[in-house]
Design an enzyme around this catalytic site. Structure first.
Site, PDB file in Angstrom:
ATOM      1  CB  CYS A 123      -0.925  -0.011   1.210  1.00  0.00           C
ATOM      2  SG  CYS A 123      -2.173   1.295   1.169  1.00  0.00           S
ATOM      3  CB  CYS A 124       3.817   2.255   2.020  1.00  0.00           C
ATOM      4  SG  CYS A 124       3.136   2.552   3.667  1.00  0.00           S
ATOM      5  CB  CYS A 206      -2.440   6.915   5.745  1.00  0.00           C
ATOM      6  SG  CYS A 206      -1.539   7.380   4.243  1.00  0.00           S
ATOM      7  CB  CYS A 209      -1.321   3.215   8.768  1.00  0.00           C
ATOM      8  SG  CYS A 209      -1.909   2.150   7.425  1.00  0.00           S
ATOM      9  CB  CYS A 232       5.801   5.104   4.756  1.00  0.00           C
ATOM     10  SG  CYS A 232       6.879   6.504   4.436  1.00  0.00           S
TER      11      CYS A 232
END
Length: 237
Positions: A123-124, A206, A209, A232
């Site tokens: 995702c990062c 985010c 998270c 990240c």
């Protein structure tokens, strides 16, 4: 700009700055960086509290400096609110809101819903690392708000660093600042900041998270809480 100050022709001949002066060398480092790189340097900001200090310092050196924010689409509303406040306070700054190539819906369709839970590193990669790489492509150097005090992995950060991940020079003016000094500067200059900092969030990323810090000795302990993930990936080689 001398070639020896680029990633491709790296040489450890960067100037030294007085870490005991009023800004612990930060303002001098920024002045040198903008004098050296001109329009080939950009600040990548998360608009956290360190970022607010850096923005104020940068504005003293280059009023129309370029700033990029990685707009992942899952930030807190308070983060967007502080960006709006900064735009009002510093109207000459050129702030770019960089979005990933994939929308959240497209990412869910390709990789599954809430990818940050199942594969946070991926995702990062999609929402932060690739967008930053694209944003930095035209530049020789970029500015970051890393401080040595933040974590063990950042303890050896210098004013100027050879960034192996993005193949750029990474400028870190705040390396000698403490957490208290960051806040003292913000209060002294009455700077706008993310109100989540007042609610136990020293480090803000985010929304899915980021939780309030649970360890007073680790300001990043609320990031990816309950996992082994601590970064990240933007500042890892």
């Amino acid at each position: 700009m001398a070639d020896l100050y680029t990633y491709e022709n790296w040489s450890d001949t960067f100037p030294e700055f007085d870490s005991e002066d009023e800004t612990k060398g930060a303002l001098s480092a920024l002045q040198w960086a903008y004098d050296t790189y001109g329009d080939s340097i950009i600040y990548a900001s998360s608009f956290g509290i360190e970022g607010i200090v850096l923005i104020d310092l940068i504005s003293k050196v280059k009023k129309d400096a370029e700033i990029v924010f990685l707009d992942t689409g899952v930030h807190f509303k308070e983060t967007y609110e502080v960006i709006d406040a900064i735009k009002e306070r510093f109207p000459d700054l050129r702030i770019h809101m960089k979005k990933p190539d994939l929308t959240l819906a497209e990412q869910a369709e390709k990789h599954g819903d809430e990818l940050w839970k199942s594969q946070p590193n991926l995702c990062c990669q999609i929402r932060k690392i690739i967008p930053l790489k694209e944003s930095l492509a035209p530049y020789d150097a970029w500015i970051s708000g890393l401080r040595r005090e933040q974590s063990e992995s950042r303890a050896s950060t210098n004013y100027f660093n050879k960034d192996e991940k993005f193949k750029k020079v990474k400028v870190c003016p705040l390396i000698h600042w403490s957490w208290k000094e960051i806040w003292r500067y913000v209060y002294k200059h009455d700077l706008p900041y993310n109100k989540l900092h007042d609610q136990g969030y020293p480090s803000i990323g985010c929304e899915p998270c980021t939780a309030p810090a649970y360890n007073v000795d680790d300001l990043r302990s609320g990031r990816w809480a309950g996992t082994q993930k601590v970064e990240c990936g933007l500042h890892e080689s």
